[in-house]
Structure formats: C-alpha cells, structure tokens
Design a protein around this motif. Structure first.
Motif, PDB file in Angstrom:
ATOM      1  N   SER A 219       0.826  -1.218   0.000  1.00 29.75           N
ATOM      2  CA  SER A 219       0.000   0.000   0.000  1.00 29.75           C
ATOM      3  C   SER A 219       0.860   1.268   0.000  1.00 29.75           C
ATOM      4  N   GLU A 224      -6.346   1.966   0.697  1.00 29.67           N
ATOM      5  CA  GLU A 224      -7.279   2.890   0.051  1.00 29.67           C
ATOM      6  C   GLU A 224      -8.733   2.449   0.258  1.00 29.67           C
ATOM      7  N   LEU A 278       2.151  15.269  -1.620  1.00 33.84           N
ATOM      8  CA  LEU A 278       1.728  14.027  -0.960  1.00 33.84           C
ATOM      9  C   LEU A 278       2.109  13.979   0.514  1.00 33.84           C
ATOM     10  N   ARG A 287      -6.636  14.905  -3.525  1.00 33.45           N
ATOM     11  CA  ARG A 287      -6.136  13.613  -3.029  1.00 33.45           C
ATOM     12  C   ARG A 287      -7.194  12.913  -2.189  1.00 33.45           C
ATOM     13  N   ARG A 292      -3.677   9.317  -1.908  1.00 34.34           N
ATOM     14  CA  ARG A 292      -3.517   8.973  -3.340  1.00 34.34           C
ATOM     15  C   ARG A 292      -4.087  10.084  -4.226  1.00 34.34           C
ATOM     16  N   GLY A 309      -6.164  10.208 -11.077  1.00 32.32           N
ATOM     17  CA  GLY A 309      -4.970   9.429 -10.719  1.00 32.32           C
ATOM     18  C   GLY A 309      -4.988   8.078 -11.417  1.00 32.32           C
ATOM     19  N   ARG A 313      -2.232   6.572 -13.880  1.00 31.71           N
ATOM     20  CA  ARG A 313      -1.603   5.274 -13.594  1.00 31.71           C
ATOM     21  C   ARG A 313      -1.653   4.380 -14.836  1.00 31.71           C
ATOM     22  N   SER A 320       1.424   2.676  -8.733  1.00 31.09           N
ATOM     23  CA  SER A 320       0.324   3.011  -7.815  1.00 31.09           C
ATOM     24  C   SER A 320      -0.145   4.440  -8.091  1.00 31.09           C
ATOM     25  N   THR A 321      -1.158   4.889  -7.334  1.00 29.26           N
ATOM     26  CA  THR A 321      -1.597   6.287  -7.483  1.00 29.26           C
ATOM     27  C   THR A 321      -1.150   7.130  -6.281  1.00 29.26           C
ATOM     28  N   LEU A 322      -0.248   6.578  -5.476  1.00 30.87           N
ATOM     29  CA  LEU A 322       0.293   7.318  -4.320  1.00 30.87           C
ATOM     30  C   LEU A 322       1.600   7.987  -4.762  1.00 30.87           C
ATOM     31  N   GLY A 336       6.772   7.981  -6.341  1.00 30.65           N
ATOM     32  CA  GLY A 336       5.652   7.370  -5.623  1.00 30.65           C
ATOM     33  C   GLY A 336       6.053   6.247  -4.706  1.00 30.65           C
ATOM     34  N   GLY A 342      -4.238  -0.750  -3.865  1.00 30.97           N
ATOM     35  CA  GLY A 342      -4.260  -0.270  -2.485  1.00 30.97           C
ATOM     36  C   GLY A 342      -5.468  -0.709  -1.669  1.00 30.97           C
TER      37      GLY A 342
END
Ligand SMILES: [Zn+2]
Length: 377
Positions: A219, A224, A278, A287, A292, A309, A313, A320-322, A336, A342
């Motif tokens: 994660s 998420e 972030l 976010r 994310r 996001g 991706r 990931s989208t983080l 990231g 997630g």
C-alpha cells in the motif's frame, strides 16, 4: 435482486456438491467444495494423463463412458466427442489425491472438457483446498512468513468461494489468470501447504455473507477506500494505516514531449502541473483520504485537462496512485510509493505484521475490519 439470485445459486452449488459428495460417501472431515477452474479454450484436442485409474463420465447423465488407466497418455478430441462435456474423475481414490497432467502441465484433481460449436474448453476440476495450494504461492511469495501466507490463504479462499460461477457463461467457475486468481497448477511448498491446512475451510464473512477480500502488493503506507477506486462503499474496505510508511518507493521519468503526446494534439505542449504535495494519510481536494491522487490539473499550450490518478496510472503504467508529480527541466518526474490498487490487505504489510508477531486472524481483522472469520467446512 441479483445478490439474492447469486446467494441462492451459491447455496444450491454448495448443496449439490454436498449431495454429490454424499453419493460418494467420503468421511465428513475430508469433504470440500469442488471448483471448475477454466484453463484454456479454442483447441480441438487436449492431451491428458492421470495419476490413478479414472472413469470418464458424461456430467449431464452421470453415465460412465469409459475407464482410463493410470499413467498413460490419452487425448480428448473434438471430432470424437459425442457428449456436450466429459469429466475425468478417480475411480477409487478421492479427487484431492488425484493429479492430472493437462497438455504437459500437472494439476490437482481431475479435468472437465466442454465441447463448444467448433472447439473445446479445458477446465480443471479441483477441490478448493488443493487449488489453494497452487494459488497462494503464486499470489504471495512462499518466502513470506507463515502467518502472512495464512492470511493470504483465507483471502484467496474467500475470493474463490464468493466468486464461484463468475464465469458461468464460459462454462466454469473462475479463470486461472489475474482476472480471477493466478493458478498454474500443481505446486508443493511446505509452508504454503501448512498455511492452507491450518486455515482449512476458513473464509471472511460480513453479515453472514462471504466478504470481498481484495488484496494488493504494497500500500505504500496506508490502504485505500474501495469507494475511491471502484466507486462502491464497503464498510470493511476503508483506509487503514500500516506499520511502515513510504514503502516500495519508485520513480518514473518522461520527457515533456512524450508526456504531452499521450494527451493528444488538442492538448499542445505541457506548461505546468497542479497537484498538492503528498502526505500519507492526508486527503485534500485533489487527493483521497489515504493521500492517493484523485486528480491532477495539466496545463497545456492549447488546453487545460483534469486527469484522474487512475487515468495517469494507466497511461504511464505507474505502480500506484500514491505519488508526487513534478515538471522541470523538460521532464515530468513521478515519485511514488507502493504497488497495486491499495484496496484491502497489503501483502507487504501482512508480511511486516507477521514479522512483528501478529497471527493471521489479527492481520485479517486489521485490513478487513468488521468482518468475521468463519469455518465453512
Ligand atoms: Zn476470471
């Protein structure tokens, strides 16, 4: 309504499997559900070999078509098949003790071949617990600690039991790819077998129904909400913190030209990017609550785009989208953490909790808070 039909169908499947098992009179303790795992289609013949004497039956009439000797290659051929399907089951031993080699690869259990208009579909007839011996080590590294693998076994069993019939229109329950769960047949890792055996029949439930047990690789620090990925709120698939933060760091760079070109001629050249910084576990306008990327604003010379996001991706094959995203010196740099969507259990997180001494049920309750562990059989 659909849910009702599905639950009725599931109960029916379980009852018919029980009835079938009762015909064969196995000991109660060895009974387990059978799964039809779709392996491949579009073939006109398939080469087979069984590890013990078997019978070939017509699953519709249950009539025996012929006997199959052990350890001898044979072929099921489209042109010679006279029934809509055939099943190969052991004559004297339990299905779980049989191995079938299908086109050179060994599988747990027997086989079913469905005849279509012009080709065959090849399906592994696998007892769930044996199927899991093949799945758990594919979905999670067998080098992980036992308690993490046990958590994975429960998640994978829950998925299989909940999704029986997902591929009904194709003639089987679930497929053997990432669409359902990766299964490449026979595997024999002691630690995986132990993880499966020590959780035998256990699934996660929520309000008496089998729970959705999504999982992912890492994660990155916080899981998420399912609602932020697939749109539907599920009370036990909400963000939870991890033992470790900013795990599995990754960086990806694209030239501004390459980056811009992926948004078409109407976008022009990239001028700037608007995205808040972030912080894991801190949401904002752009976010989600885990941190994310919900959306980013891309300012081009011809147009300004708001891109999600998930779209970023997909377009750039990001892990990931983080992530953070910066544009400078003619380059777009993504920095990231984590791998995967997630949602639900983080496999890397399960590993770190197991290393800390947590048991599998505690790990599962952390990621799927509010569910219950239930022994189905
Ligand atoms: Zn599938």
């Amino acid at each position: 309504m659909l849910k009702k039909i599905f639950v009725t169908a599931l109960i029916f499947c379980v009852l018919t499997s029980v009835a079938f098992a009762a015909d064969k009179k196995p000991k109660k303790s060895v009974w387990q559900p059978e799964l039809l795992v779709g392996l491949f289609g579009n073939v006109t013949q398939v080469g087979l070999k069984v590890s013990a004497p078997c019978i070939m039956i017509d699953p519709a009439s249950k009539k025996t078509l012929k006997k199959i000797p052990a350890d001898k290659n044979f072929v099921v051929d489209f042109a010679q098949m006279k029934t809509a399907a055939v099943e190969i089951r052991p004559e004297k031993i339990l299905l779980k003790d049989l191995h079938t080699t299908i086109d050179g690869r060994k599988y747990f259990g027997g086989v079913r071949v469905n005849k279509g208009k012009s080709s065959l579909t090849v399906i592994n007839l696998a007892p769930v617990e044996e199927y899991l011996r093949g799945v758990v080590g594919e979905e999670m590294s067998p080098a992980y600690p036992l308690e993490a693998l046990k958590a994975q076994a429960v998640a994978a069993r829950s998925f299989a039991m909940k999704n029986r019939g997902r591929h009904e229109k194709d003639g089987y329950d679930i497929c053997a790819t990432t669409h359902c769960q990766v299964y490449e047949g026979f595997e024999d890792f002691d630690i995986v077998n132990k993880a499966v055996d020590e959780t035998r029949g256990e699934v996660l439930t929520f309000k008496e129904k089998i729970a959705d047990t999504n999982f992912h690789a890492d994660s990155g620090g916080m899981t998420e909400a399912v609602a932020d990925v697939w749109g539907t709120h599920i009370s036990y698939l909400v963000p939870v913190k991890e033992l470790l933060e900013l795990t599995a760091p990754w960086t990806m760079k694209f030239s501004a030209k390459d980056f811009s070109s992926r948004f078409g001629d109407g976008f022009g050249d990239l001028k700037s990017i608007k995205l808040s910084k972030l912080t894991v576990g801190k949401g904002s306008g752009d976010r989600t609550s885990s941190g994310r990327v919900k959306s980013a604003q891309l300012v081009g010379t011809k147009k300004t785009l708001t891109v999600t996001g998930a779209d970023l991706r997909r377009k750039f094959s990001l892990p990931s989208t983080l992530f953070d995203m910066k544009f400078s010196g003619g380059e777009v740099v993504f920095t990231g953490y984590g791998r995967g969507h997630g949602v639900g259990m983080s496999q890397q997180g399960a590993k770190s909790y197991a290393e800390k001494g947590w048991k599998y049920d505690k790990i599962l309750m952390h990621y799927y808070s509010g569910t219950k562990l239930k022994k189905l059989y």
